[in-house]
Design an enzyme around this catalytic site. Structure first.
Site, PDB file in Angstrom:
ATOM      1  CB  CYS A  71      -0.892  -0.006   1.239  1.00 15.69           C
ATOM      2  SG  CYS A  71      -1.890   1.476   1.394  1.00 15.69           S
ATOM      3  CB  CYS A  77      -2.163   4.750   6.695  1.00  8.83           C
ATOM      4  SG  CYS A  77      -3.765   4.064   7.111  1.00  8.83           S
ATOM      5  CB  CYS A  80      -2.250  -2.517   7.064  1.00  8.75           C
ATOM      6  SG  CYS A  80      -3.869  -2.265   6.391  1.00  8.75           S
ATOM      7  CD  GLN A 295     -16.456 -10.698  15.709  1.00  6.12           C
ATOM      8  OE1 GLN A 295     -15.378 -10.201  15.371  1.00  6.12           O
ATOM      9  NE2 GLN A 295     -16.715 -11.062  16.941  1.00  6.12           N
ATOM     10  CE1 TYR A 324     -19.023  -8.114  28.930  1.00  9.68           C
ATOM     11  CE2 TYR A 324     -18.731 -10.488  29.169  1.00  9.68           C
ATOM     12  CZ  TYR A 324     -18.652  -9.213  29.698  1.00  9.68           C
ATOM     13  OH  TYR A 324     -18.232  -9.049  30.989  1.00  9.68           O
ATOM     14  CD  GLU A 345     -24.096  -5.883  23.695  1.00  8.77           C
ATOM     15  OE1 GLU A 345     -23.209  -6.740  23.612  1.00  8.77           O
ATOM     16  OE2 GLU A 345     -23.870  -4.657  23.696  1.00  8.77           O
ATOM     17  CG  ASP A 394     -16.805 -12.203  21.738  1.00  7.83           C
ATOM     18  OD1 ASP A 394     -15.675 -11.709  21.929  1.00  7.83           O
ATOM     19  OD2 ASP A 394     -17.366 -12.194  20.621  1.00  7.83           O
ATOM     20  CB  CYS A 421     -10.499  -8.809  20.348  1.00  8.28           C
ATOM     21  SG  CYS A 421     -11.274  -7.666  21.491  1.00  8.28           S
TER      22      CYS A 421
HETATM   23  C1  LIG Z   1     -16.352  -8.230  21.213  1.00  3.49           C
HETATM   24  S1  LIG Z   1     -18.017  -7.708  21.159  1.00  3.49           S
HETATM   25  C2  LIG Z   1     -18.801  -9.272  21.041  1.00  3.49           C
HETATM   26  C3  LIG Z   1     -19.910  -9.304  20.070  1.00  3.49           C
HETATM   27  C4  LIG Z   1     -20.509 -10.635  19.694  1.00  3.49           C
HETATM   28  N1  LIG Z   1     -20.158 -11.734  20.524  1.00  3.49           N
HETATM   29  C5  LIG Z   1     -20.216 -10.917  18.232  1.00  3.49           C
HETATM   30  O1  LIG Z   1     -19.425 -11.817  17.948  1.00  3.49           O
HETATM   31  O2  LIG Z   1     -20.763 -10.225  17.377  1.00  3.49           O
HETATM   32  C6  LIG Z   1     -18.277  -7.260  22.838  1.00  3.49           C
HETATM   33  C7  LIG Z   1     -19.682  -6.816  23.183  1.00  3.49           C
HETATM   34  O3  LIG Z   1     -19.734  -6.523  24.586  1.00  3.49           O
HETATM   35  C8  LIG Z   1     -20.619  -5.447  24.813  1.00  3.49           C
HETATM   36  N2  LIG Z   1     -20.283  -4.897  26.145  1.00  3.49           N
HETATM   37  C9  LIG Z   1     -19.250  -4.096  26.465  1.00  3.49           C
HETATM   38  N3  LIG Z   1     -19.246  -3.836  27.780  1.00  3.49           N
HETATM   39  C10 LIG Z   1     -20.299  -4.493  28.311  1.00  3.49           C
HETATM   40  C11 LIG Z   1     -20.833  -4.613  29.631  1.00  3.49           C
HETATM   41  N4  LIG Z   1     -20.242  -4.008  30.657  1.00  3.49           N
HETATM   42  N5  LIG Z   1     -21.920  -5.372  29.818  1.00  3.49           N
HETATM   43  C12 LIG Z   1     -22.512  -6.002  28.765  1.00  3.49           C
HETATM   44  N6  LIG Z   1     -22.058  -5.925  27.495  1.00  3.49           N
HETATM   45  C13 LIG Z   1     -20.971  -5.183  27.267  1.00  3.49           C
HETATM   46  C14 LIG Z   1     -20.356  -4.532  23.644  1.00  3.49           C
HETATM   47  O4  LIG Z   1     -21.459  -3.670  23.439  1.00  3.49           O
HETATM   48  C15 LIG Z   1     -20.139  -5.532  22.498  1.00  3.49           C
HETATM   49  O5  LIG Z   1     -21.348  -5.799  21.826  1.00  3.49           O
END
Ligand SMILES: C[S@@+](CC[C@H](N)C(=O)[O-])C[C@H]1O[C@@H](n2cnc3c(N)ncnc32)[C@H](O)[C@@H]1O
Length: 464
Positions: A71, A77, A80, A295, A324, A345, A394, A421
């Protein structure tokens, strides 16, 4: 130590967050813009008692593992940063990061970490990009030294650590078409029409931000954020996009007069098409609204979810908690193999999408709750709901709140699948869970080629 130059440092390896590591007189030196194997001179810009940080300013030898970045924006930037490292090595470094974090932070017995699952696409793999308009384009040193006058309006990405400087992007290798075409055409149109680009310092200007979302099914959503309530200017821009790109399935805009670009609390206007796009996975449909999380690497999300589902080991009899859950993607993905799935969530709009996603897929064994995890997942909640056989969690980069970890220990589900992550916070949380759980399997997945980010799935089993 600041500004001192250390000569002839050999870069040894890559540590957490993609930092290159070297040693000087017994101290660790973290070096930016290098690669393991390089022999460099480093200008120190931060010195602490135990480590130093600096930037490679001269290369005596380049690592044999380097590859030519593809790139033209590479180096400026922040998108990446690992393009100069061969993809096979990127994958090894990411796996090693997981091993390091579990050894240094987790300090729990772990099995052999599986080789990382690489991404089939290493370019054009993102389904969402966010571009910022600015009247203060980042100029390179050569441009400044040339003494010439340059166009200062830009549409692109923030320069790392400089909130008001934007690198103008001509081609981005992260998202497939129509992403580059839409961005470049809109910029050209705005320049020709003399529309104002946002002034990030003074918070004025019509054109503020452009979000492009695409799906593997060919749908695309464009959202333009305006920094001024100027109906004529807005109509000009939206009519241009509508005419020039009739294939966009969702064309939306927002008038955002707030200080920041976030729009979760802003009204979204549908200019043309639908107010959502639809992604598909294993025959399941996922509706994605402008405020919904999905995602960002759709193809690789499928690989990630398959690992999570396999680690859950479902037979159809289990109660699964999906913590989550976001828009309920994992919950809905595993629902057919479970007795019941309960998703929790924070974001209410995401929970509405999660329910909708169950409905449109004729899934009737899911329940979703919105709220902060530590306030929802409580002993009172546990007493009103069936006990989980499997917990899939997650969390965001910060990991789980300590109260949530304590609650998981109380719930004592036979299996926990921890998707993360950020292996550092994951290792920290698993160190606490180790009171009752042992680590059975570890599978890193590469969701973000050309970056140091690594996704990791761990299967934990309740100790006998
Ligand atoms: C890494 S994403 C996971 C999304 C989902 N598992 C997916 O694969 O699409 C983390 C999620 O945690 C939520 N989140 C963050 N802090 C939170 C909290 N204190 N209580 C509940 N959910 C929370 C965020 O809004 C987000 O949707």
């Amino acid at each position: 130590m600041k500004n001192k130059v250390i000569h002839n440092l050999r870069i040894e390896r890559i540590a957490a967050e993609g930092k290159c590591v070297a040693h000087h007189e017994g101290k660790v030196v973290f070096v930016q813009n290098a690669a393991p194997g390089d022999l460099v001179d480093v200008r120190i810009n931060r010195g602490k008692s135990s480590f130093m940080e600096g930037e490679a300013i001269h290369f005596h030898e380049y690592s044999k593992d380097r590859v030519e970045p593809f790139c033209g924006h590479f180096g400026i930037c922040g998108g990446c940063k690992w393009q100069h490292i061969h993809y096979d090595l990127q994958m090894d470094y990411k796996r090693q990061q997981v091993v390091d974090q579990f050894t240094r932070i987790g300090k729990v017995p772990i099995p052999e970490v599986n080789p990382i699952i690489g991404s089939a696409q290493t370019q054009y793999y993102r389904n969402k990009l966010d571009f910022t308009f600015s009247n203060s384009r980042w100029l390179t040193r050569e441009e400044i030294n040339s003494g010439k006058e340059f166009e200062r309006n830009a549409l692109g990405f923030h320069i790392p650590k400089m909130f008001d400087k934007i690198i103008d992007i001509e081609h981005c290798y992260l998202q497939s078409e129509p992403s580059n075409e839409v961005r470049n055409s809109l910029k050209e149109f705005a320049l020709n029409e003399g529309l104002s680009f946002y002034d990030l310092r003074n918070q004025v200007g019509l054109l503020r931000n452009l979000i492009i979302r695409t799906t593997s099914t060919g749908e695309s959503m464009v959202i333009v954020q305006f920094g001024e309530d100027d109906p004529e200017g807005i109509e000009k821009v939206m009519a241009f996009l509508h005419e020039k790109f009739p294939s966009l399935t969702s064309l939306l805009y927002i008038i955002n007069l707030k200080k920041n670009e976030t729009f979760h609390d802003q009204e979204i206007v549908t200019y043309a098409g639908k107010d959502y796009i639809e992604e598909e996975m294993e025959g399941l449909k996922f509706r994605i609204g402008p405020k919904s999380f999905y995602q960002t690497n759709s193809l690789q999300a499928y690989e990630l979810y398959k690992v999570a589902r396999e680690y859950a080991g479902l037979t159809g009899e289990e109660v699964v908690y999906d913590l989550y859950t976001g828009t309920g993607t994992i919950a809905n993905f595993v629902a057919k193999q479970a007795k019941e799935v309960i998703g929790i969530e924070y974001v209410e709009a995401a929970i509405e999408d999660a329910k909708l996603n169950s409905n449109i897929n004729n899934i009737y064994n899911t329940r979703f709750y919105a709220g902060d995890m530590k306030d929802i997942l409580t002993p009172a909640f546990a007493s009103k709901h069936p006990k989980p056989h499997v917990v899939i969690t997650d969390p965001p980069r910060a990991g789980m709140h300590e109260d949530v970890v304590k609650m998981l220990l109380q719930l004592a589900a036979p299996v926990i699948v921890y998707v993360s992550c950020n292996p550092a916070t994951q290792a920290r949380d698993i160190a606490l869970l180790a009171e009752k759980y042992q680590v059975e399997k570890i599978q890193p997945v590469d969701m973000f080629p050309q970056t140091y980010h690594v996704e990791n799935v761990v299967r934990l089993r309740l100790k006998p």
